[in-house]
Design a protein around this motif. Structure first.
Motif, PDB file in Angstrom:
ATOM      1  N   LEU A 277      56.346 -17.927  47.550  1.00 26.22           N
ATOM      2  CA  LEU A 277      55.995 -18.441  48.178  1.00 26.22           C
ATOM      3  C   LEU A 277      57.382 -18.579  48.761  1.00 26.22           C
ATOM      4  O   LEU A 277      58.195 -18.309  48.298  1.00 26.22           O
ATOM      5  N   THR A 278      57.436 -18.741  50.027  1.00 28.87           N
ATOM      6  CA  THR A 278      58.005 -18.375  51.652  1.00 28.87           C
ATOM      7  C   THR A 278      58.399 -19.663  51.729  1.00 28.87           C
ATOM      8  O   THR A 278      57.166 -20.240  52.482  1.00 28.87           O
ATOM      9  N   PRO A 296      55.189 -29.324  50.025  1.00 28.50           N
ATOM     10  CA  PRO A 296      54.295 -27.754  50.972  1.00 28.50           C
ATOM     11  C   PRO A 296      55.213 -28.045  52.339  1.00 28.50           C
ATOM     12  O   PRO A 296      54.364 -27.263  53.059  1.00 28.50           O
ATOM     13  N   ILE A 299      56.985 -25.065  52.897  1.00 25.83           N
ATOM     14  CA  ILE A 299      56.092 -23.550  52.515  1.00 25.83           C
ATOM     15  C   ILE A 299      55.972 -22.807  53.752  1.00 25.83           C
ATOM     16  O   ILE A 299      54.897 -24.068  54.559  1.00 25.83           O
ATOM     17  N   VAL A 302      51.906 -17.676  50.809  1.00 24.07           N
ATOM     18  CA  VAL A 302      51.910 -17.486  49.910  1.00 24.07           C
ATOM     19  C   VAL A 302      51.180 -16.382  49.750  1.00 24.07           C
ATOM     20  O   VAL A 302      50.533 -15.458  50.780  1.00 24.07           O
ATOM     21  N   VAL A 312      55.895 -18.475  39.735  1.00 25.26           N
ATOM     22  CA  VAL A 312      55.852 -18.168  40.584  1.00 25.26           C
ATOM     23  C   VAL A 312      57.181 -17.750  41.784  1.00 25.26           C
ATOM     24  O   VAL A 312      58.675 -18.357  41.140  1.00 25.26           O
ATOM     25  N   LEU A 314      60.178 -17.693  45.175  1.00 23.07           N
ATOM     26  CA  LEU A 314      60.532 -18.176  46.031  1.00 23.07           C
ATOM     27  C   LEU A 314      61.257 -17.582  46.934  1.00 23.07           C
ATOM     28  O   LEU A 314      62.453 -17.529  46.325  1.00 23.07           O
ATOM     29  N   VAL A 327      54.523 -22.649  39.499  1.00 19.90           N
ATOM     30  CA  VAL A 327      54.197 -24.519  40.372  1.00 19.90           C
ATOM     31  C   VAL A 327      52.449 -24.543  40.020  1.00 19.90           C
ATOM     32  O   VAL A 327      51.655 -24.637  38.567  1.00 19.90           O
ATOM     33  N   ALA A 331      46.929 -20.753  43.569  1.00 23.78           N
ATOM     34  CA  ALA A 331      47.513 -20.200  44.376  1.00 23.78           C
ATOM     35  C   ALA A 331      45.853 -20.203  45.519  1.00 23.78           C
ATOM     36  O   ALA A 331      46.254 -20.310  47.212  1.00 23.78           O
ATOM     37  N   ILE A 334      46.880 -23.280  47.716  1.00 21.97           N
ATOM     38  CA  ILE A 334      47.989 -23.879  48.618  1.00 21.97           C
ATOM     39  C   ILE A 334      47.906 -23.698  49.955  1.00 21.97           C
ATOM     40  O   ILE A 334      48.469 -24.338  50.971  1.00 21.97           O
ATOM     41  N   LEU A 338      49.708 -25.919  53.173  1.00 25.08           N
ATOM     42  CA  LEU A 338      51.399 -25.126  54.200  1.00 25.08           C
ATOM     43  C   LEU A 338      51.578 -26.860  54.900  1.00 25.08           C
ATOM     44  O   LEU A 338      51.001 -26.461  55.782  1.00 25.08           O
ATOM     45  N   VAL A 357      54.815 -29.096  44.822  1.00 27.34           N
ATOM     46  CA  VAL A 357      54.196 -27.593  44.692  1.00 27.34           C
ATOM     47  C   VAL A 357      55.354 -27.098  43.924  1.00 27.34           C
ATOM     48  O   VAL A 357      54.686 -26.272  42.575  1.00 27.34           O
TER      49      VAL A 357
END
Length: 375
Positions: A277-278, A296, A299, A302, A312, A314, A327, A331, A334, A338, A357
């Motif tokens: 997750l970015t 959320p 983020i 993903v 996951v 980060l 998480v 996936a 998500i 965002l 999340v």
């Protein structure tokens, strides 16, 4: 060292088997002689983390060396694991001691229920007077089997069972400031912190070809354990009696930190991220500096295929890993979350979406550290 009541001892494949594969009964008996006598007074508890399953299965399957492909490694482990625990069982039986086998996968043990079960099993075995022999469950492991050795697992088991000392047994009598087979090198008696190893070239796996860890993984295991408040002795299997008696042998790694929350050490060092997750800059600051849960709204992207409960990574906007966590969503769920607030998501999608999340109790911040130099 002499005050350590609960000790984890790790022994590698090269200390238990022949170069051609197969267990060396004399080596196993010599190790058991020491361990059984140390615990005979009832003042000490010992957990043994033992490699050797794959190496023990080579000769019975007609393999002349450790295979490189995963399927044949797992086949060798399947045959060898039974032989390994049978050898330990017979050897400890000479002292009237029962052996309990515990097979672990690192990924499973980063989860709450599995972690508690692993601790309870090991603690109960010790309370009932049995001798726990721990190994990775190589027949089903994937990333774990590729890690190369049980050194990291030993450090994590030492943390799991609240050990007072970790003893790593190798085929050399300590850490040297160069190749120990060459003149002019000397044993490093003590390591107080990472600065003591600057400029030291650390060797890889030995020539026997049955183990794959080498000194690099042992130093990394020592770093993990000492950072969690557990001192480490690194020495040869032939000098395990000296190590457990507190005599001058091998290399002593002083503790560098304090004990951390149990599962988080496993999450940081034993789990394999299933995705990433970015985070935006605000979320990075919240997670890293304030140690809050990940919502959320913070983020931005993903990637990967994962299910709720999976680990996951980060990442910050530059793609650097800053934390790892378990998480709470699949996936595929998500992308629709965002950048949105939990209140809006609950109103639109239902109360199940009014949650984090990644909860802060299932999240560990990753601290960058220099990797050992591999010679």
């Amino acid at each position: 060292m002499t005050d350590a009541r609960r000790v984890v001892v790790k022994v590698g494949s090269s200390s238990l088997t022949t170069a051609a594969g197969g267990l060396d009964a004399d080596r196993v008996d010599a190790l058991v002689d020491v361990l059984a006598k140390v615990r005979s007074g009832g003042e000490r508890e010992i957990v043994l983390v033992s490699s050797g399953a794959i190496a023990a299965g080579l000769a019975p399957l007609g393999l002349v060396r450790r295979p490189k492909d995963l399927a044949r490694q797992q086949a060798a482990a399947s045959v060898g694991q039974g032989l390994l625990v049978a050898r330990y069982t017979a050897s400890f039986a000479r002292y009237g001691v029962r052996v309990g086998q515990v097979l672990l996968t690192s990924d499973d043990t980063s989860r709450r229920a599995h972690y508690r079960n692993a601790y309870s099993t090991l603690d109960q075995l010790l309370e009932m007077g049995a001798f726990p022999v721990v190994n990775e469950n190589d027949t089903v492991a994937t990333d774990e089997i590729r890690f190369g050795d049980n050194d990291r697992l030993a450090a994590l088991v030492a943390h799991l069972v609240h050990a007072d000392l970790l003893v790593l047994l190798s085929d050399v009598d300590g850490l040297y400031d160069g190749d120990p087979s060459k003149q002019g090198t000397s044993r490093i008696a003590e390591v107080s912190g990472p600065a003591d190893l600057e400029g030291v070239t650390i060797g890889s796996a030995g020539k026997a070809g049955v183990g794959t860890g080498g000194m690099v993984t042992k130093v990394e295991a020592a770093r993990i354990a000492t950072a969690a408040g557990i001192p480490v002795v690194l020495t040869s299997a032939s000098r395990v009696a000296d190590a457990l008696a507190g005599r001058d042998t091998g290399t002593y790694f002083h503790r560098t930190g304090r004990r951390s929350a149990d599962r988080l050490l496993w999450l940081a060092h034993a789990s394999t991220p299933r995705g990433a997750l970015t985070l935006d800059e605000g979320a990075v600051r919240a997670v890293v500096e304030r140690r809050t849960s990940l919502l959320p709204a913070g983020i931005s992207a993903v990637e990967g295929e994962f299910s709720a409960g999976d680990p996951v990574e980060l990442r910050d906007p530059a793609g650097r890993a800053v934390a790892r966590g378990l998480v709470n969503f699949d996936a595929k769920e998500i992308p629709q979350l965002l950048g949105r607030s939990t209140r809006d998501l609950a109103r639109e999608l239902g109360p199940a979406y009014e949650r984090e999340v990644v909860h802060r109790d299932d999240l560990v911040v990753l601290t960058p550290h220099p990797a050992p130099r591999n010679g």
